[in-house]
Enzyme design. Sequence first.
Site, mmCIF file in Angstrom:
data_model
loop_
_atom_site.group_PDB
_atom_site.id
_atom_site.type_symbol
_atom_site.label_atom_id
_atom_site.label_comp_id
_atom_site.label_asym_id
_atom_site.label_seq_id
_atom_site.Cartn_x
_atom_site.Cartn_y
_atom_site.Cartn_z
ATOM 1 C CE1 TYR A 119 -3.525 -2.349 0.065
ATOM 2 C CE2 TYR A 119 -4.102 -2.204 2.065
ATOM 3 C CZ TYR A 119 -4.226 -2.672 1.106
ATOM 4 O OH TYR A 119 -5.221 -3.542 0.988
ATOM 5 C CE LYS A 165 2.342 -18.012 0.634
ATOM 6 N NZ LYS A 165 1.511 -19.223 0.818
ATOM 7 C CG ASP A 197 -1.104 -19.445 2.621
ATOM 8 O OD1 ASP A 197 -0.398 -19.362 3.530
ATOM 9 O OD2 ASP A 197 -0.685 -20.218 1.363
ATOM 10 C CG ASP A 221 -7.283 -3.997 4.122
ATOM 11 O OD1 ASP A 221 -8.344 -3.910 4.801
ATOM 12 O OD2 ASP A 221 -7.003 -3.420 2.950
ATOM 13 C CG ASP A 225 -12.288 -6.231 5.507
ATOM 14 O OD1 ASP A 225 -12.004 -5.653 6.514
ATOM 15 O OD2 ASP A 225 -12.952 -5.997 4.512
#
Length: 325
Positions: A119, A165, A197, A221, A225
């Site tokens: 980002y 990751k 994951d 993020d 959610d």
Amino acid sequence: DVEEIVVIPGDGIGQEVVPAAQRVLSAVANVEFVEADAGDAVKAETGEALPQATYDLVSEADATLFGAAGETAADVILPLREAVDSFVNVRPARAYPGVDALRPETDLVFLRENTEGVYSGHEDRLSEDLSTLTRVVTTSASERLAEYACDYVQDRDGGFHVAHKANVMRETDGRFRDAVVSVADSRGVETEEVLMDAFATRICLDPTQFDVVVCPNLAGDVLSDLAAGLVGGLGLLPSANVGTERALFEPVHGTAPDIAGQGVANPSATIVSAAMLLEYLGYDDEGQAVRDAVESVLADGPRTPDLGGEATTAGVTEAVLARLD
Ligand code: NAI
Ligand code: MG
């Protein structure tokens, strides 16, 4: 002492839930509000989604409460996070008794890196066929996040998980993981690594495995959610963008254009964000009282339509105010 709080309702249901939270703040603390504009509406009027005056107020205030911005969200929230020099986004995700949740036993907190990762705005169109993105990870930002995480878990038992990751993004997530783990080691805080994951699967199967989860920006993020889905929806999740000297509080949700203007938005996420704001300013008892009142209303009703009820934003807010007395 009067606490001055900057409030930015923004667009859509921000205009409904922020005033609701202001009523609650006024009921428990001696606060004064400085209102500021940001978002689609002010852009339509002035050409700027984030007026300089708003940026300046936020960059000087101890605490700001923000609602949501519509299409201009990225143009508003990214600079606002920068205005408070926020290096961590704190996102608690917990299910409440009485609220229908996929995983009612969920109760964890995401500590999301808030300045870099994917980002950081380094995207390029190199040709008709090719676009690229540079992922930025610094040791300093990772360490700052880790120090915060170590402080955060101090009065809980146990350390924290680090989601990453690094098996694939060896350089960037490797740096992130190494920096976080090394700070935690030096502070005597236990860490457990989890591939992001695998985390997504594990939290769905058994969220009780996790308490505090430290994540890179994008992972935090998306995974928070996901957790919102486990606890019964976006109307419940608060968040804090914390910097060294100031902080900005906001619900995780957006402007909810499908229900905006109807007066039925769930104010809980914003009211709990206001509780986090109170705690940040040192009003721990007041913050707890607000949390208890929200929890009690969520348990017994009234509830807004997103939680299967028929109450309005004002109805829920009045019920919260009544339980504060
Ligand atoms: P959204 O969070 O606004 O809405 C998603 C769904 O959740 C909708 O069905 C909505 O009605 C429901 N919902 C959200 N908050 C609720 C509440 N408090 N009470 C009851 N129901 C609630 O996300 P969406 O639809 O993806 O985005 C809508 C707009 O919001 C977009 O323009 C987006 O850019 C903006 N947005 C802004 C954010 C911010 O300012 N921080 C964050 C996320 C989205
Ligand atoms: Mg998001």
